[in-house]
Scaffold this motif. Structure first.
Motif, PDB file in Angstrom:
ATOM      1  N   GLY A 227       0.815  -1.210   0.000  1.00 52.75           N
ATOM      2  CA  GLY A 227       0.000   0.000   0.000  1.00 52.75           C
ATOM      3  C   GLY A 227       0.845   1.254   0.000  1.00 52.75           C
ATOM      4  N   ALA A 228       1.984   1.230   0.719  1.00 56.18           N
ATOM      5  CA  ALA A 228       2.888   2.380   0.720  1.00 56.18           C
ATOM      6  C   ALA A 228       3.432   2.648  -0.670  1.00 56.18           C
ATOM      7  CB  ALA A 228       4.035   2.136   1.698  1.00 56.18           C
ATOM      8  N   GLN A 229       3.773   1.589  -1.391  1.00 58.42           N
ATOM      9  CA  GLN A 229       4.285   1.769  -2.746  1.00 58.42           C
ATOM     10  C   GLN A 229       3.192   2.247  -3.696  1.00 58.42           C
ATOM     11  OE1 GLN A 229       5.842  -2.250  -2.818  1.00 58.42           O
ATOM     12  NE2 GLN A 229       7.925  -1.485  -3.076  1.00 58.42           N
ATOM     13  N   ARG A 230       1.950   1.816  -3.470  1.00 61.54           N
ATOM     14  CA  ARG A 230       0.842   2.306  -4.305  1.00 61.54           C
ATOM     15  C   ARG A 230       0.686   3.813  -4.141  1.00 61.54           C
ATOM     16  NH1 ARG A 230      -2.177  -2.042  -2.210  1.00 61.54           N
ATOM     17  NH2 ARG A 230      -3.710  -0.658  -1.245  1.00 61.54           N
ATOM     18  N   ARG A 231       0.869   4.305  -2.915  1.00 66.57           N
ATOM     19  CA  ARG A 231       0.763   5.750  -2.707  1.00 66.57           C
ATOM     20  C   ARG A 231       1.825   6.486  -3.527  1.00 66.57           C
ATOM     21  NH1 ARG A 231       3.407   9.378   0.922  1.00 66.57           N
ATOM     22  NH2 ARG A 231       2.304  11.358   0.885  1.00 66.57           N
ATOM     23  N   PHE A 232       3.069   5.990  -3.522  1.00 68.46           N
ATOM     24  CA  PHE A 232       4.107   6.670  -4.292  1.00 68.46           C
ATOM     25  C   PHE A 232       3.858   6.560  -5.791  1.00 68.46           C
ATOM     26  CE2 PHE A 232       6.644   6.120  -0.311  1.00 68.46           C
ATOM     27  CZ  PHE A 232       6.822   7.471  -0.078  1.00 68.46           C
ATOM     28  N   ALA A 233       3.275   5.451  -6.226  1.00 67.78           N
ATOM     29  CA  ALA A 233       2.914   5.327  -7.643  1.00 67.78           C
ATOM     30  C   ALA A 233       1.856   6.360  -8.013  1.00 67.78           C
ATOM     31  CB  ALA A 233       2.413   3.913  -7.941  1.00 67.78           C
ATOM     32  N   LEU A 234       0.889   6.592  -7.109  1.00 63.44           N
ATOM     33  CA  LEU A 234      -0.143   7.584  -7.373  1.00 63.44           C
ATOM     34  C   LEU A 234       0.457   8.985  -7.421  1.00 63.44           C
ATOM     35  CD1 LEU A 234      -3.091   8.487  -7.629  1.00 63.44           C
ATOM     36  CD2 LEU A 234      -3.232   8.462  -5.129  1.00 63.44           C
ATOM     37  N   VAL A 235       1.314   9.312  -6.454  1.00 65.32           N
ATOM     38  CA  VAL A 235       1.944  10.633  -6.436  1.00 65.32           C
ATOM     39  C   VAL A 235       2.745  10.856  -7.710  1.00 65.32           C
ATOM     40  CG1 VAL A 235       3.690  12.043  -5.265  1.00 65.32           C
ATOM     41  CG2 VAL A 235       1.996  10.803  -3.922  1.00 65.32           C
ATOM     42  N   ARG A 236       3.460   9.832  -8.137  1.00 66.04           N
ATOM     43  CA  ARG A 236       4.263   9.951  -9.362  1.00 66.04           C
ATOM     44  C   ARG A 236       3.375  10.167 -10.580  1.00 66.04           C
ATOM     45  NH1 ARG A 236       9.037   5.704 -11.092  1.00 66.04           N
ATOM     46  NH2 ARG A 236       9.469   6.534 -13.170  1.00 66.04           N
ATOM     47  N   SER A 237       2.248   9.470 -10.628  1.00 66.40           N
ATOM     48  CA  SER A 237       1.359   9.601 -11.787  1.00 66.40           C
ATOM     49  C   SER A 237       0.736  10.988 -11.875  1.00 66.40           C
ATOM     50  CB  SER A 237       0.257   8.538 -11.736  1.00 66.40           C
ATOM     51  OG  SER A 237      -0.671   8.805 -10.694  1.00 66.40           O
ATOM     52  N   LEU A 238       0.585  11.657 -10.726  1.00 71.47           N
ATOM     53  CA  LEU A 238      -0.010  12.992 -10.704  1.00 71.47           C
ATOM     54  C   LEU A 238       0.999  14.096 -11.001  1.00 71.47           C
ATOM     55  CD1 LEU A 238      -2.334  12.645  -7.568  1.00 71.47           C
ATOM     56  CD2 LEU A 238      -2.985  12.535  -9.984  1.00 71.47           C
ATOM     57  N   ASP A 239       2.286  13.764 -10.983  1.00 69.52           N
ATOM     58  CA  ASP A 239       3.315  14.759 -11.266  1.00 69.52           C
ATOM     59  C   ASP A 239       3.403  14.969 -12.779  1.00 69.52           C
ATOM     60  OD1 ASP A 239       5.947  16.096  -9.938  1.00 69.52           O
ATOM     61  OD2 ASP A 239       6.379  15.364 -11.957  1.00 69.52           O
ATOM     62  N   PRO A 240       3.368  16.220 -13.253  1.00 75.03           N
ATOM     63  CA  PRO A 240       3.395  16.453 -14.708  1.00 75.03           C
ATOM     64  C   PRO A 240       4.613  15.833 -15.395  1.00 75.03           C
ATOM     65  CG  PRO A 240       2.803  18.465 -13.529  1.00 75.03           C
ATOM     66  CD  PRO A 240       3.206  17.461 -12.493  1.00 75.03           C
ATOM     67  N   ALA A 241       5.746  15.762 -14.690  1.00 70.31           N
ATOM     68  CA  ALA A 241       6.955  15.199 -15.289  1.00 70.31           C
ATOM     69  C   ALA A 241       7.147  13.735 -14.926  1.00 70.31           C
ATOM     70  CB  ALA A 241       8.176  16.009 -14.852  1.00 70.31           C
ATOM     71  N   GLY A 242       6.206  13.140 -14.174  1.00 72.01           N
ATOM     72  CA  GLY A 242       6.333  11.752 -13.771  1.00 72.01           C
ATOM     73  C   GLY A 242       7.493  11.498 -12.832  1.00 72.01           C
ATOM     74  N   ARG A 243       7.871  12.504 -12.035  1.00 70.78           N
ATOM     75  CA  ARG A 243       9.024  12.353 -11.145  1.00 70.78           C
ATOM     76  C   ARG A 243       8.664  11.522  -9.916  1.00 70.78           C
ATOM     77  NH1 ARG A 243      10.073  18.367  -9.693  1.00 70.78           N
ATOM     78  NH2 ARG A 243       7.838  18.085  -9.386  1.00 70.78           N
ATOM     79  N   PRO A 244       9.524  10.616  -9.523  1.00 71.11           N
ATOM     80  CA  PRO A 244       9.306   9.883  -8.266  1.00 71.11           C
ATOM     81  C   PRO A 244       9.763  10.722  -7.081  1.00 71.11           C
ATOM     82  CG  PRO A 244      11.329   9.124  -9.277  1.00 71.11           C
ATOM     83  CD  PRO A 244      10.730  10.144 -10.228  1.00 71.11           C
TER      84      PRO A 244
END
Length: 428
Positions: A29-46
């Protein structure tokens, strides 16, 4: 209705059905949160977690360090796995330990800290999750700076100490990693993630959803949107402030730290608000081996600004929260949104707490690197507080200058430190 975790596991099993290569691993679940945050970033930055170490000039052998980092990644599945999305499902793709030590060239007159800051800002989202950057001070020949940087989706705070310790050991030993060791760690990692998902599935209940829906009913996101003009040219993207306070009676209890962050939020966003603050909590699931990875859930604390509740009220509410802390972040957000449109899952602040006894230095060929901070790097949220507890309390706050002005942020930091001084009066 199936829980979010159950739905995720069903999708993962569908996309890996018949695949005997074990190349795709499920995520927590923690990794899913970071995947979501990355997907919302215009540049796809982790989200990137760097550790910075200063060594005497010329101490670090880049080739030897690169070989050590590759042995480290060969041993730990997460460090050679790239976060990706397959048919809408976040997974880790297991690959080879393709780790390099990059030596970014300094611009004219640039200090090593500036060089590393610039190198991290140009992070390629498609590259390996573990990267090392060495900035040598060839002009003054005093200290070189080494950055050990990781995609947050493959590590949490509990992994960092082990990574530093084992990187130093690999630098000293230069022994190869046996294939059976790699395979055994892969099996242990997979088991740990599946145990974590099972725990999250058990925690994702209608009763827990109802608790969080009620608990977060009044929460709103109050951080202002980034200013249209952004950050003025020549200004670092983030600001920072720090203080050292004496620890008279041991570590400050966690509810006291939450109350201090509530005071800072009040200075930033005004009184009579209920501000969403996040903090990592958890650990490896029962029965799992202590693998390197990302397992700490982000728990949401609704911080009422203004005078706030009495300390014992904060403590009681926090203990109640911990009884439901295994419910994954995305499920908590879904529960909160079911109670009304007030909160979209964005956090106005973050709190992390560390114990300085758990962070061994990085030792390369008998030389201990001095861990340092490099300020001014981009931050994901409006503001973040880090507290390191030990013989003293080291307090740091960083903020996004495109969202918060320095004057207001410094006022918030003063409120944060003042809230802790009744527990640990400031020195000097």
């Amino acid at each position: 209705m199936p829980s979010i975790t159950s739905q995720y596991l069903a999708r993962y099993r569908r996309i890996t059905a018949g695949d005997g290569s074990s190349a795709l691993l499920p995520v927590t679940g923690a990794q899913r949160r970071f995947a979501l945050v990355r997907s919302l970033d215009p540049a796809g930055r982790p989200d990137v977690v760097p550790m910075f170490f200063a060594f005497p000039h010329g101490t670090v052998d880049p080739d030897r360090l690169q070989a050590a980092a590759r042995r480290l990644a060969a041993r730990h599945t997460a460090l050679r796995s790239r976060p990706t999305v397959v048919r809408g499902t976040p997974v880790l793709h297991v690959g080879e330990p393709d780790i390099r030590v990059t030596r970014p060239a300094p611009a004219p007159g640039e200090r090593p800290a500036d060089t590393l800051r610039r190198a991290l800002a140009s992070w390629d989202p498609q590259g390996p999750p573990l990267r090392l950057f060495l900035a040598r001070d060839d002009e003054h020949r005093t200290e070189d700076l080494l950055a050990v940087a990781l995609d947050h989706a493959v590590c949490d705070g509990r992994s960092l100490a082990r990574i530093a310790e084992e990187l130093g050991a690999a630098y000293a030993a230069e022994s190869l990693v046996a294939p059976e060791e790699t395979e055994a760690e892969l099996a242990a990692y997979r088991e740990a993630v599946l145990l974590q998902l099972a725990a999250e599935e058990r925690a994702d209940t209608p009763e827990a959803a109802a608790y969080w829906a009620d608990r977060l009913r009044s929460v709103r996101t109050y951080a202002p949107v980034p200013r249209p003009e952004g950050v003025p040219a020549g200004t670092l993207p983030s600001g920072s402030a720090e203080a050292r306070l004496p620890a008279h009676d041991g570590p400050v209890p966690f509810p006291g730290l939450l109350d201090a962050c509530r005071a800072a939020a009040g200075a930033l966003y005004g009184p009579d608000r209920v501000v969403p603050l996040g903090y990592p909590w958890g650990g490896r699931p029962a029965g799992a081996q202590p693998v390197v990875g990302c397992f700490l859930n982000t728990v949401v604390f609704p911080a009422a600004t203004g005078h706030g509740p009495a300390p014992e009220v904060t403590a009681d509410a926090w203990w109640d929260d911990l009884d439901r802390a295994d419910m994954p972040f995305d499920a908590v957000v879904a529960a909160a949104r079911s109670a009304g449109p007030g909160w979209n899952g964005a956090l106005d602040g973050l709190l992390t707490v560390d114990d300085d006894s758990r962070r061994p230095p990085l030792v390369l060929a008998g030389v201990a690197g001095r861990e340092v901070h490099i300020d001014g790097r981009p931050v994901r949220g409006p503001f973040a507080v880090s507290v390191t507890q030990g013989a003293e309390i080291r307090l740091r706050m960083v903020w996004d200058r495109a969202v918060l002005d320095d004057t207001t942020a410094h006022r918030a930091f003063d409120a944060l430190a003042h809230a802790l001084r009744p527990v640990a009066p400031a020195v000097g």
